[in-house]
Design an enzyme around this catalytic site. Structure first.
Site, mmCIF file in Angstrom:
data_model
loop_
_atom_site.group_PDB
_atom_site.id
_atom_site.type_symbol
_atom_site.label_atom_id
_atom_site.label_comp_id
_atom_site.label_asym_id
_atom_site.label_seq_id
_atom_site.Cartn_x
_atom_site.Cartn_y
_atom_site.Cartn_z
ATOM 1 N N ASP A 40 11.776 -2.201 15.833
ATOM 2 C CA ASP A 40 12.643 -1.621 14.761
ATOM 3 C C ASP A 40 12.837 -0.202 14.865
ATOM 4 O O ASP A 40 11.867 0.345 15.374
ATOM 5 C CB ASP A 40 12.257 -2.077 13.463
ATOM 6 C CG ASP A 40 12.974 -2.014 12.298
ATOM 7 O OD1 ASP A 40 14.416 -1.859 12.490
ATOM 8 O OD2 ASP A 40 12.788 -2.097 11.178
ATOM 9 N N GLY A 41 13.569 0.384 14.312
ATOM 10 C CA GLY A 41 14.120 1.762 14.114
ATOM 11 C C GLY A 41 14.581 2.088 12.768
ATOM 12 O O GLY A 41 14.804 1.205 12.160
ATOM 13 N N GLU B 98 16.392 2.390 17.421
ATOM 14 C CA GLU B 98 16.285 0.995 17.818
ATOM 15 C C GLU B 98 16.327 0.701 19.201
ATOM 16 O O GLU B 98 15.298 0.018 19.644
ATOM 17 C CB GLU B 98 17.847 0.174 17.255
ATOM 18 C CG GLU B 98 17.710 0.174 15.652
ATOM 19 C CD GLU B 98 17.036 -0.820 15.108
ATOM 20 O OE1 GLU B 98 16.139 -1.664 15.742
ATOM 21 O OE2 GLU B 98 17.257 -0.912 13.753
ATOM 22 N N ASP C 33 16.106 -6.643 14.896
ATOM 23 C CA ASP C 33 17.041 -6.524 13.827
ATOM 24 C C ASP C 33 18.300 -5.863 13.926
ATOM 25 O O ASP C 33 19.269 -5.918 12.930
ATOM 26 C CB ASP C 33 16.304 -6.512 12.432
ATOM 27 C CG ASP C 33 15.832 -5.015 12.618
ATOM 28 O OD1 ASP C 33 16.383 -4.167 13.339
ATOM 29 O OD2 ASP C 33 15.550 -4.504 11.368
ATOM 30 N N HIS D 129 14.408 -6.991 6.938
ATOM 31 C CA HIS D 129 14.034 -6.656 5.507
ATOM 32 C C HIS D 129 14.040 -8.094 5.027
ATOM 33 O O HIS D 129 14.627 -8.399 3.657
ATOM 34 C CB HIS D 129 14.845 -5.706 4.874
ATOM 35 C CG HIS D 129 14.886 -4.362 5.648
ATOM 36 N ND1 HIS D 129 13.753 -3.502 5.458
ATOM 37 C CD2 HIS D 129 15.763 -3.662 6.134
ATOM 38 C CE1 HIS D 129 13.809 -2.506 5.900
ATOM 39 N NE2 HIS D 129 15.197 -2.676 6.898
ATOM 40 N N ASP E 49 9.081 -2.735 11.054
ATOM 41 C CA ASP E 49 9.659 -1.758 10.258
ATOM 42 C C ASP E 49 8.524 -0.843 9.651
ATOM 43 O O ASP E 49 8.975 0.424 9.639
ATOM 44 C CB ASP E 49 10.405 -2.373 8.988
ATOM 45 C CG ASP E 49 10.862 -1.591 8.130
ATOM 46 O OD1 ASP E 49 11.937 -0.867 8.376
ATOM 47 O OD2 ASP E 49 10.551 -1.478 6.807
#
Length: 153
Positions: free
Chosen positions: A9-10, A47, A69, A125, A135
């Site tokens: 994740d970023g 990302e 994501d 999320h 995250d």
């Protein structure tokens, strides 16, 4: 090949702004967490950096299930990349590909790493434990970029 699940994740506070990337690698009962950040960046760059850092952390060819994501990363790697390369790193509208140096790095890692990669999209999320941890790690990366947390060793 050793099976590995990777969640990336970023995060970015402002776009552009300070950003971070996070990686959770899981293989059997072993897991490793990675994170880092940059002072002035974009969410898409973070990302991409997460996936690059994850693949660079693998020491031998693996059967990778890569959970992202980011539609940007997923579609870039599974749909857009061949066209960009054929057009000299230009988009369908003849514009230069953004973040081209990161795309080239990621492409090289995928081509030369010997990994069998299954790219999977996961809704961010939305309660997926691996994505939620990635995250959290990306947000730790933001803290590193802001100087509020030391960089991991």
């Amino acid at each position: 090949m050793n099976p590995v699940h990777i969640y990336t994740d970023g995060a970015c506070k402002g776009n552009p702004g300070p950003g971070g990337w996070g990686v959770l690698l899981k293989s059997g009962h072993t897991q490793k967490e990675l994170f880092g950040g940059e002072r002035l960046t974009t969410n898409n760059r973070m990302e991409l950096m997460a996936v690059i850092q994850a693949l660079q952390a693998l020491k031998r060819p693996c059967a990778v299930t890569l959970h992202v994501d980011s539609q940007y990363v997923l579609k870039g790697m599974t749909e857009w990349l061949p066209g960009w390369k054929a057009k000299g790193w230009r988009t369908a509208s003849r514009q230069p590909v953004k973040n081209v140096e990161l795309w080239k790095t990621l492409d090289e890692l995928v081509r030369s790493g010997g990994h069998a990669i299954d790219w999977r999209w996961v809704r961010g999320h939305d309660g997926d434990p691996g994505n939620e941890r990635a995250d959290e790690l990306a947000n730790l990366g933001v803290e590193v970029a802001l100087g509020r947390l030391p960089a991991p060793a």
